[in-house]
Design an enzyme around this catalytic site. Structure first.
Site, PDB file in Angstrom:
ATOM      1  CE  LYS A   1      51.520  36.374  36.728  1.00  0.00           C
ATOM      2  NZ  LYS A   1      50.475  37.104  36.021  1.00  0.00           N
TER       3      LYS A   1
ATOM      4  CE  LYS B   1      48.315  43.721  36.656  1.00  0.00           C
ATOM      5  NZ  LYS B   1      48.028  43.631  35.242  1.00  0.00           N
TER       6      LYS B   1
ATOM      7  CE  LYS C   1      53.950  40.818  30.149  1.00  0.00           C
ATOM      8  NZ  LYS C   1      53.417  40.264  28.934  1.00  0.00           N
TER       9      LYS C   1
HETATM   10  P1  TYM Z   1      49.604  38.699  29.749  1.00  0.00           P
HETATM   11  O1  TYM Z   1      50.159  39.581  28.689  1.00  0.00           O
HETATM   12  O2  TYM Z   1      49.840  39.059  31.175  1.00  0.00           O
HETATM   13  O3  TYM Z   1      50.104  37.217  29.541  1.00  0.00           O
HETATM   14  C1  TYM Z   1      49.983  36.547  28.293  1.00  0.00           C
HETATM   15  C2  TYM Z   1      49.675  35.086  28.522  1.00  0.00           C
HETATM   16  O4  TYM Z   1      50.698  34.471  29.297  1.00  0.00           O
HETATM   17  C3  TYM Z   1      50.123  33.778  30.386  1.00  0.00           C
HETATM   18  N1  TYM Z   1      51.070  33.848  31.527  1.00  0.00           N
HETATM   19  C4  TYM Z   1      51.530  32.779  32.189  1.00  0.00           C
HETATM   20  N2  TYM Z   1      51.291  31.458  32.050  1.00  0.00           N
HETATM   21  C5  TYM Z   1      51.944  30.620  32.892  1.00  0.00           C
HETATM   22  N3  TYM Z   1      52.802  31.038  33.846  1.00  0.00           N
HETATM   23  C6  TYM Z   1      53.068  32.343  34.031  1.00  0.00           C
HETATM   24  N4  TYM Z   1      53.930  32.745  34.969  1.00  0.00           N
HETATM   25  C7  TYM Z   1      52.416  33.288  33.170  1.00  0.00           C
HETATM   26  N5  TYM Z   1      52.441  34.643  33.063  1.00  0.00           N
HETATM   27  C8  TYM Z   1      51.617  34.964  32.056  1.00  0.00           C
HETATM   28  C9  TYM Z   1      48.837  34.521  30.696  1.00  0.00           C
HETATM   29  O5  TYM Z   1      47.908  33.724  31.392  1.00  0.00           O
HETATM   30  C10 TYM Z   1      48.359  34.879  29.299  1.00  0.00           C
HETATM   31  O6  TYM Z   1      47.641  33.814  28.735  1.00  0.00           O
HETATM   32  N6  TYM Z   1      44.814  40.138  29.666  1.00  0.00           N
HETATM   33  C11 TYM Z   1      45.799  39.277  29.070  1.00  0.00           C
HETATM   34  C12 TYM Z   1      46.002  39.547  27.582  1.00  0.00           C
HETATM   35  C13 TYM Z   1      44.741  39.513  26.799  1.00  0.00           C
HETATM   36  C14 TYM Z   1      43.972  38.364  26.467  1.00  0.00           C
HETATM   37  C15 TYM Z   1      42.870  38.853  25.687  1.00  0.00           C
HETATM   38  C16 TYM Z   1      44.101  37.003  26.731  1.00  0.00           C
HETATM   39  C17 TYM Z   1      44.134  40.582  26.239  1.00  0.00           C
HETATM   40  N7  TYM Z   1      43.016  40.197  25.577  1.00  0.00           N
HETATM   41  C18 TYM Z   1      41.905  37.976  25.213  1.00  0.00           C
HETATM   42  C19 TYM Z   1      43.123  36.136  26.243  1.00  0.00           C
HETATM   43  C20 TYM Z   1      42.031  36.629  25.505  1.00  0.00           C
HETATM   44  C21 TYM Z   1      47.131  39.490  29.756  1.00  0.00           C
HETATM   45  O7  TYM Z   1      47.356  40.491  30.394  1.00  0.00           O
HETATM   46  O8  TYM Z   1      48.024  38.501  29.521  1.00  0.00           O
END
Ligand code: TYM
Length: 328
Positions: free
Chosen positions: A196, A113, A199
């Site tokens: 990947k 990032k 969004k």
């Molecule tokens: P975020 O909001 O980017 O994504 C949410 C969840 O979706 C999964 N994910 C995917 N899985 C498979 N293929 C993909 N292309 C894909 N894109 C996203 C992510 O692995 C995630 O599980 N930091 C985290 C949010 C968060 C969090 C937490 C997660 C905040 N606090 C505590 C676990 C525990 C995030 O940015 O996810």
């Protein structure tokens, strides 16, 4: 004793099929008599990138509605908005003081990032973000954290911080385990299967949003990038086709081998249509439920208020123990 499950999702942009297959679908499936789940809309993580305040508030609310629609049951799980439980930020500070700059510098998501930005545009929150995520997890004494593979490194850091803190001050935190699905933990972009599905992809054909209309979903799959071999197989050198097979296998709850068999003798055109149909069928009840929830904002507010209270009670307990240990 029930196992504690926790996870979070950022309310930035429209949630994608990747979020659903890699994480949210499992959030729903993990609700059982043996577990208690905490699921949060991670709005504090979202502001590591500048957000429009009105838009952020709306998206947080809509994300909560979408999680309900995807099967999060407020009677079995605590669904809440991260910023409404201030204990996360309080714990994050204590954990920051037990995390090394070197560790945070090694986080690949930070490196990716920040690589695309000039130095003055990289805020400190982007750097310390994994510590806030560790606080989210550790404050509920979580056993399992269902995430996609892109969050694995952050989870390992959360474990390291927990162990270090316990060694320094005495047992306070449970050391959590990642819960990463064997198939579907990394759904790839439909336009560039080396990347990947995200969004924030500027090309909307690269991702399927959970709320995309059926004809849009069909169009996006029909345009999906494959290869010139015309053989439906799951192989490292066939990323596009393998990605379609993965999506199909997870949604249909089949093994990859079974998925490949389903497509025996078919061409790519058919493969794309059948996968799109499976996705449309899976998402359609969620889309209907989402619209119903949004038409009833009072109910969502009620759920979130109950969630806030429950989360706050559990979080305060851990925070008290931490404050006691560190001398506050
Ligand atoms: P975020 O909001 O980017 O994504 C949410 C969840 O979706 C999964 N994910 C995917 N899985 C498979 N293929 C993909 N292309 C894909 N894109 C996203 C992510 O692995 C995630 O599980 N930091 C985290 C949010 C968060 C969090 C937490 C997660 C905040 N606090 C505590 C676990 C525990 C995030 O940015 O996810």
């Amino acid at each position: 004793m029930k196992k504690i499950v926790l996870s979070g999702i950022q309310p930035s942009g429209s949630l994608t099929l990747g979020n659903y297959v890699g994480a949210v679908r499992n959030w729903s499936l993990l609700q059982s008599d043996e577990t208690y789940c905490y699921y949060c809309v991670a709005d504090m993580h979202a502001i590591t990138v500048r957000q429009d305040p009105v838009e952020l508030r709306r998206r947080s609310f809509e994300t909560a509605a979408l999680l309900l629609a995807a099967g999060i049951d407020p009677n079995r799980s605590t669904l809440f908005i991260q910023s409404q439980v201030p204990q996360h930020a309080q714990l994050a500070w204590a954990l920051c003081c037990n995390t090394y700059m070197g560790e945070l510098s090694r986080m690949t998501q930070f490196k990716d990032k920040s690589a695309s930005k000039s130095d003055e545009n990289i805020n400190a929150g982007l750097f310390t973000y994994p510590v806030l995520m560790a606080a989210d997890i550790l404050i509920y004494q979580s056993d399992y954290v269902p995430v996609g593979v892109d969050q694995k490194q952050h989870l390992e850091l959360a474990r390291d911080i927990a162990v270090r803190f316990n060694n320094a001050f005495g047992e306070v935190f449970k050391v959590p385990e990642p819960y990463i699905p064997r198939v579907g933990a990394k759904i790839m972009s439909l336009q560039n299967p080396e990347k990947k599905m995200s969004k924030s992809d500027p090309n909307p054909n690269g991702f399927v949003a959970i709320m995309d209309e059926p004809d849009v979903i069909m169009k996006k799959f029909k345009r999906a990038v494959t290869d010139s071999e015309s053989l439906i197989a799951y192989r490292e050198d066939k990323l596009g086709v393998s990605n379609l097979l993965t999506i199909y296998a997870t949604i249909k709850e089949k093994s990859i081998d079974e998925a490949v068999k389903d497509f025996e003798g078919m061409g790519y055109g058919n493969l794309k249509v059948v996968v799109a149909e499976a996705v449309i069928e899976e998402l359609s009840p969620i889309q209907t439920a989402y619209k119903q929830y949004l038409a009833n904002p009072d109910y969502i507010n009620e759920v979130l208020e109950k969630g806030r209270k429950q989360a706050e009670t559990a979080a305060q307990k851990t925070l008290n123990a931490v404050y006691e240990k560190i001398g506050f």
